[in-house]
Each structure stands twice: as C-alpha cells, then as structure tokens.
Design a protein around this motif. Structure first.
Motif, short mmCIF file in Angstrom:
data_model
loop_
_atom_site.label_atom_id
_atom_site.label_comp_id
_atom_site.label_asym_id
_atom_site.label_seq_id
_atom_site.Cartn_x
_atom_site.Cartn_y
_atom_site.Cartn_z
N ALA A 24 0.94 -0.76 -0.07
CA ALA A 24 -0.19 0.05 -0.10
C ALA A 24 0.55 1.24 -0.07
CB ALA A 24 -0.70 -0.01 0.81
N GLU A 25 2.34 1.01 0.92
CA GLU A 25 3.04 2.86 1.01
C GLU A 25 3.00 2.76 -0.58
OE1 GLU A 25 4.20 2.73 5.19
OE2 GLU A 25 6.16 2.45 3.40
N ILE A 30 -4.36 2.89 0.30
CA ILE A 30 -4.70 3.21 1.35
C ILE A 30 -4.77 1.23 2.06
CG2 ILE A 30 -6.71 3.21 3.29
CD1 ILE A 30 -7.75 5.38 1.99
N TYR A 31 -4.32 1.05 3.11
CA TYR A 31 -4.34 -0.40 4.07
C TYR A 31 -5.40 -0.51 4.71
CZ TYR A 31 -2.43 -3.76 6.84
OH TYR A 31 -2.81 -5.04 7.79
N ILE A 32 -6.13 -2.11 4.56
CA ILE A 32 -7.05 -2.15 5.36
C ILE A 32 -7.07 -3.62 5.71
CG2 ILE A 32 -9.56 -2.44 5.43
CD1 ILE A 32 -10.15 -0.26 3.62
N ASP A 33 -6.48 -3.75 6.96
CA ASP A 33 -6.79 -5.15 7.82
C ASP A 33 -7.83 -5.55 8.59
OD1 ASP A 33 -5.91 -7.49 9.89
OD2 ASP A 33 -4.29 -5.69 10.49
N THR A 34 -8.63 -6.10 7.50
CA THR A 34 -9.97 -6.51 8.02
C THR A 34 -9.83 -7.32 9.53
OG1 THR A 34 -10.02 -8.48 7.08
CG2 THR A 34 -10.86 -6.39 5.96
N GLU A 117 -17.76 -0.79 1.33
CA GLU A 117 -17.54 0.38 1.45
C GLU A 117 -16.16 1.20 1.24
OE1 GLU A 117 -20.29 1.89 4.83
OE2 GLU A 117 -19.19 3.13 4.66
N LEU A 118 -15.22 0.76 2.60
CA LEU A 118 -14.19 1.41 2.42
C LEU A 118 -12.85 0.89 0.88
CD1 LEU A 118 -12.60 -0.42 5.86
CD2 LEU A 118 -13.80 2.18 6.02
N ALA A 119 -13.41 0.07 0.39
CA ALA A 119 -13.03 -0.45 -0.97
C ALA A 119 -13.76 0.34 -1.91
CB ALA A 119 -12.81 -2.04 -1.26
N GLN A 120 -14.66 0.89 -1.76
CA GLN A 120 -15.00 1.53 -2.77
C GLN A 120 -14.96 1.72 -3.38
OE1 GLN A 120 -19.71 1.75 -1.29
NE2 GLN A 120 -18.94 4.13 -1.52
N SER A 121 -14.27 3.13 -3.64
CA SER A 121 -13.37 4.46 -3.67
C SER A 121 -12.25 3.20 -4.63
CB SER A 121 -13.39 5.57 -3.79
OG SER A 121 -13.48 5.53 -2.17
N LYS A 122 -12.46 2.44 -4.33
CA LYS A 122 -11.20 1.70 -5.33
C LYS A 122 -9.20 2.32 -4.72
CE LYS A 122 -12.81 -0.41 -8.63
NZ LYS A 122 -12.07 -1.64 -9.57
N VAL A 124 -7.09 0.14 -2.88
CA VAL A 124 -6.66 -0.21 -1.37
C VAL A 124 -6.41 -1.89 -1.05
CG1 VAL A 124 -8.84 -1.32 0.13
CG2 VAL A 124 -8.92 0.98 -0.33
N VAL A 125 -5.07 -1.19 -0.66
CA VAL A 125 -4.97 -3.35 -0.11
C VAL A 125 -5.81 -3.87 1.02
CG1 VAL A 125 -2.80 -4.33 -0.05
CG2 VAL A 125 -2.66 -2.30 -1.10
N MET A 126 -6.29 -4.70 1.13
CA MET A 126 -6.89 -5.18 1.59
C MET A 126 -6.67 -6.63 2.67
SD MET A 126 -11.13 -5.76 2.05
CE MET A 126 -11.50 -3.82 2.60
N ASP A 127 -6.05 -7.11 3.53
CA ASP A 127 -6.19 -8.78 3.97
C ASP A 127 -6.92 -9.53 4.98
OD1 ASP A 127 -4.87 -7.29 6.23
OD2 ASP A 127 -3.28 -8.60 6.53
N GLY A 128 -6.72 -9.80 4.46
CA GLY A 128 -8.00 -11.15 5.37
C GLY A 128 -7.51 -12.37 5.54
#
Ligand code: CDP
Ligand code: CDP
Length: 226
Positions: A24-25, A30-34, A117-122, A124-128
């Motif tokens: 993400a950096e 944006i990084y999102i840690d689910t 919702e958090l990933a809506q505007s693209k 995003v790096v999301m992990d889970g």
C-alpha cells in the motif's frame, strides 16, 4: 495512476499485514486490516463479559460499534467508539477467541458491509481470510499468501516471546494450526484461496522479495498500474 484494489488472503502469520502495508505504501494506496475488525469485535465482547452462547447480544454489539481504522506511524491504528484499541486487540485472550466470534455469520455480514464500503473508491490493499473470495470478488489483483505452519510459528514467536511469558514455539504452532483449522472449516465464508488468486508460498522468501513480486504482478495484471 489508475486506482485498483488488491486482496491478500492467507492463514495466520503468513505475512499478510506486513506485506499489505508495504505494498500500500509503495503504491500510495490505503491499507485495510480486516482481521483488526474481527479482533475489535472480539475484544468488545470479552470486555462486556458476554458468554459464548449469547450470540444475539454479540450481534447487537457488533452492529452498534463504531470501528475506525486509521494510518499511524507504525502501522494501522484501530479505534472503537472513539477509544484507541490498537494494542489491546492483540492479546492472547483476544487471539484465542477471535475465530469463534468470526464464525458467526451475522457478525461477518456487518463487518463485510463496512469493508466493501471502505474499498468502494478503489486504491485499497485489504488483507484477511475471505477478501478475494467474498468481500472483493472483483479485486483486480488477488494474492493467497502462505508459508509452512512451522515458519509462520517461528515468525510469530520472534514477535511475542518477550511479551507473552512462558509461550513455547510448539504451543504457538499448535495454536496457529488450530486457528487455521477453525477459519478453514467454518460455514460462513471460510478461509479459502479464490480460484483466480495467485498462490505465493513465502516459506523461503524475505519480506522485500514478496513485496517486489506483488508489485510486479500488479504491473502485469493491471493495465496502467503503478
Ligand atoms: O494476524 P493474524 O493472522 O493473527 O490474524 P488476523 O488477520 O488479525 O485475524 C484474526 C482472526 O480474524 C482470524 O483468525 C479469523 O478468525 C478472523 N478473520 C476473518 O474471519 N476474516 C477476515 N477477513 C479477517 C480475519
Ligand atoms: O498478518 P499475518 O498474520 O499474515 O502476518 P504478519 O503479522 O504480517 O507477519 C508475521 C511475522 O512474520 C512478522 O513479524 C513479519 O515481519 C514476519 N515475516 C517474515 O519474516 N517474512 C515474510 N516473508 C513475511 C513476514
């Protein structure tokens, strides 16, 4: 640069949060840690002293909680109803209960709605565990990170041996294997590799090597990426 979403899934200790944050950096995403969201709900349930059979109360609590994730100097900060919980959601007690709480389908639905919702505007790096398979099935890049259970336990052990007195590598390996089993076998969106995710076994890879290969993958899979 055109924005896109990256989904990173995998078992405990595979390096998801470390790698996702660095990717993400590098991309300015944006990084999102689910996992932090499931941990925040579990922490709150334990704080309230709810018993394992009080499922309705747990769902109500998850529904009423305001969970926020914000970037901090050393990683993501987590807030519940305005109070910072970044450290307290990582205790052994929360870790020991989180897979039970995250197997409750209604709690998953509440958190998945927030995650979408958090990933809506693209961008995003999301992990889970279920990001590529369930939360962001349309993510442009999907990675399934894994490593042998022994090496994952060794990596975790290095992190916690000073904090968690008396913990042994063997015990940690058992705990990680048990959490993986629960996450893989639950009915509601279990831990699974999405058919279109790229499998990366990081047993023999360093952190910079993993980050580099994901950035390369982004270049080849996303037209106009990076
Ligand atoms: O970092 P670590 O591997 O210890 O786990 P985490 O990512 O903080 O996730 C903690 C737990 O939350 C997992 O063991 C799963 O039970 C649950 N989880 C989930 O069910 N779905 C996700 N998308 C993320 C985490
Ligand atoms: O989020 P997840 O539970 O998948 O793993 P993590 O908390 O990002 O990583 C667990 C530990 O493994 C951290 O201390 C990382 O620095 C380390 N790690 C590593 O040594 N080599 C890798 N290729 C990936 C992670």
């Amino acid at each position: 640069m055109e924005k896109f979403n990256i989904a990173i899934d995998g078992p405990a200790g595979a390096g998801k949060s470390t790698i996702a944050r660095l990717v993400a950096e590098a991309l300015g995403f944006i990084y999102i840690d689910t996992g932090a969201m499931y941990r925040a709900v579990t922490w709150s349930i334990l704080q309230k002293g709810l018993e394992p059979d009080q499922t309705a109360e747990m769902i109500q609590l998850a529904n009423s909680m305001d969970i926020r994730l914000m970037p901090g100097p050393q990683g993501q900060l987590v807030f519940v109803d305005g109070a910072e919980v970044t450290g307290v959601i990582r205790t052994a007690e929360v870790t020991g209960n989180v897979s039970r709480v995250s197997s409750i389908a209604e709690i998953r639905s509440i958190l998945v709605a927030k995650q979408k919702e958090l990933a809506q505007s693209k961008g995003v790096v999301m992990d889970g565990r279920d990001i590529g398979s369930h939360v962001l099935p349309d993510a442009e890049v999907k990675i399934f990170l894994t490593a042998s259970v022994r090496i994952r336990a060794e990596r975790r052990f290095k992190e916690i041996q000073d904090v968690q007195q008396g913990i042994t590598l063997e015990r940690l390996e058992q705990e990680i294997a048990e959490r993986d089993r629960m996450d893989e076998q639950r009915e509601a969106s279990p831990l699974v590799k999405a058919p279109d995710a790229v499998l990366m076994d990081t047993t023999q890879m360093t952190i910079p090597e993993v980050v580099e290969s994901i950035l390369e993958l982004c270049k080849t899979q996303v037209s106009g990426g990076t």
